[in-house]
Design a protein around this motif. Structure first.
Motif, short mmCIF file in Angstrom:
data_model
loop_
_atom_site.label_atom_id
_atom_site.label_comp_id
_atom_site.label_asym_id
_atom_site.label_seq_id
_atom_site.Cartn_x
_atom_site.Cartn_y
_atom_site.Cartn_z
N ILE A 31 0.85 -1.19 0.00
CA ILE A 31 0.00 0.00 0.00
C ILE A 31 0.88 1.24 0.00
O ILE A 31 1.89 1.29 0.72
N ILE A 32 0.56 2.21 -0.85
CA ILE A 32 1.31 3.47 -0.87
C ILE A 32 0.93 4.27 0.37
O ILE A 32 -0.23 4.63 0.55
N TYR A 33 1.90 4.55 1.23
CA TYR A 33 1.58 5.31 2.44
C TYR A 33 2.08 6.75 2.37
O TYR A 33 1.70 7.59 3.19
N LYS A 34 2.93 7.06 1.36
CA LYS A 34 3.41 8.43 1.21
C LYS A 34 3.85 8.65 -0.22
O LYS A 34 4.40 7.74 -0.86
N TYR A 88 6.21 5.70 -1.55
CA TYR A 88 6.73 4.85 -0.48
C TYR A 88 5.67 3.79 -0.17
O TYR A 88 4.56 4.12 0.26
N VAL A 89 6.04 2.54 -0.42
CA VAL A 89 5.10 1.43 -0.34
C VAL A 89 5.41 0.57 0.88
O VAL A 89 6.57 0.19 1.11
N LEU A 140 -2.04 7.11 -6.07
CA LEU A 140 -2.41 7.95 -4.94
C LEU A 140 -2.00 7.28 -3.63
O LEU A 140 -1.91 6.04 -3.57
N VAL A 141 -1.77 8.09 -2.62
CA VAL A 141 -1.61 7.53 -1.29
C VAL A 141 -2.88 6.74 -0.97
O VAL A 141 -3.99 7.20 -1.21
#
Length: 300
Positions: free
Chosen positions: A5-8, A15-16, A40-41
């Motif tokens: 999951i993209i967190y940033k 940043y995954v 997208l985040v």
């Protein structure tokens, strides 16, 4: 290939967080730009690992929800953060946020912050009355509300419970205390915060990007940059009336199909307004939004 999951998203990098909780710095493949897509985040992605220890995003998995402002996906709860003092409670902006959230099909929680500052104010009684009136109004429409103090911890446990196991996004204008709330939710976290500007009456943008922050129970919360403007054309919203819950419930009783609730005779919403069962403030905000929407249509 691994998933995560993209967190940033920052400076062209995504940043995954992978399935084991590790962070991988990734670039997006050029194919997304050709398709007109943008990660997208909050996106769940398939990525490949490159030789330099970084990664490349190969595929975006289907989104359950998507917001344009703030840009985040797969959120199931929007936490609309509004301060009761410095900046003053702005119900017009709150209603505009709610239109956005209803349009996106998200559940919403309205959080009123800075209880401690309100109680220290010389205008405590007036502000408290305004907040109670707002809580009563939005509860009558069907929205859940919560009053909190990040400094004292009031309401924080209730907010944690509401966010448990979910992906929530904090949204609101600058200076309302979003980052302070996140700091209170995650012990040891020290997101930058700034006091409200006494001269300008608004806060500085202490959060400059969207970022998902993991909560202790496994849920996530997204802290987002503060902003005070939402454009209906930008959001792609066509039927504003359907995004006012109480109007949508009454629309079936209007004389004309597709009633705008502005000038048509036999309008059930205007009748309810006259009878006092629709709040005057909500209707006035709606009428203003419709005028803004029409002006934007002419401009574009």
């Amino acid at each position: 290939m691994p998933q995560g999951i993209i967190y940033k998203a920052l400076s062209g990098y995504y940043y995954v967080e992978n399935e084991t909780g590790q962070s991988v710095q990734c670039r997006a493949r050029g194919i997304f730009k050709k398709r007109g897509q943008s990660p997208l985040v909050g996106d769940r992605v398939v990525f490949s690992e490159t030789e330099n220890g970084e990664g490349a995003i190969e595929e975006l998995l289907p989104r359950s929800t998507e917001l344009i402002r703030p840009p985040v996906s797969n959120v199931d709860l929007a936490v609309l953060v509004f301060s009761v003092i410095r900046p003053e409670l702005n119900l017009q902006l709150l209603d505009k946020f709610l239109v956005h959230i209803e349009h996106a099909g998200l559940d919403a929680l309205i959080v009123f912050t800075k209880l401690d500052a309100m109680e220290a104010s010389e205008e405590n009684a007036r502000i408290r009355a305004d907040v109670e009136a707002a809580r009563d109004l939005y509860a009558s429409i069907g929205y859940e509300t919560l009053s909190v103090s990040s400094k004292r911890g009031d309401g924080i446990d209730a907010l944690k419970e509401r966010l448990a196991g979910r992906v929530g996004v904090f949204a609101g204008q600058s200076g309302v205390g979003k980052s302070s709330l996140v700091n209170a939710l995650v012990p040891g976290l020290t997101l930058e915060t700034n006091e409200i500007s006494e001269k300008l009456g608004r806060g500085k943008h202490t959060t400059r990007h969207v970022e998902l922050i993991r909560l202790a129970d496994g849920g996530h919360v997204a802290d987002t940059p503060g902003f005070s403007q939402l454009d209906f054309a930008e959001l792609g919203i066509e039927e504003i009336g359907s995004c006012f819950r109480e109007f949508a419930e009454l629309a079936g009783g209007c004389k004309f199909r597709g009633c705008t609730h502005i000038h048509e005779p036999g309008c059930a919403v205007k009748e309810a307004l006259e009878q006092g069962s629709v709040a005057k403030s909500r209707y006035e905000h709606y009428a203003g939004f419709m005028a803004e929407w029409r002006e934007n249509r002419r401009r574009y």
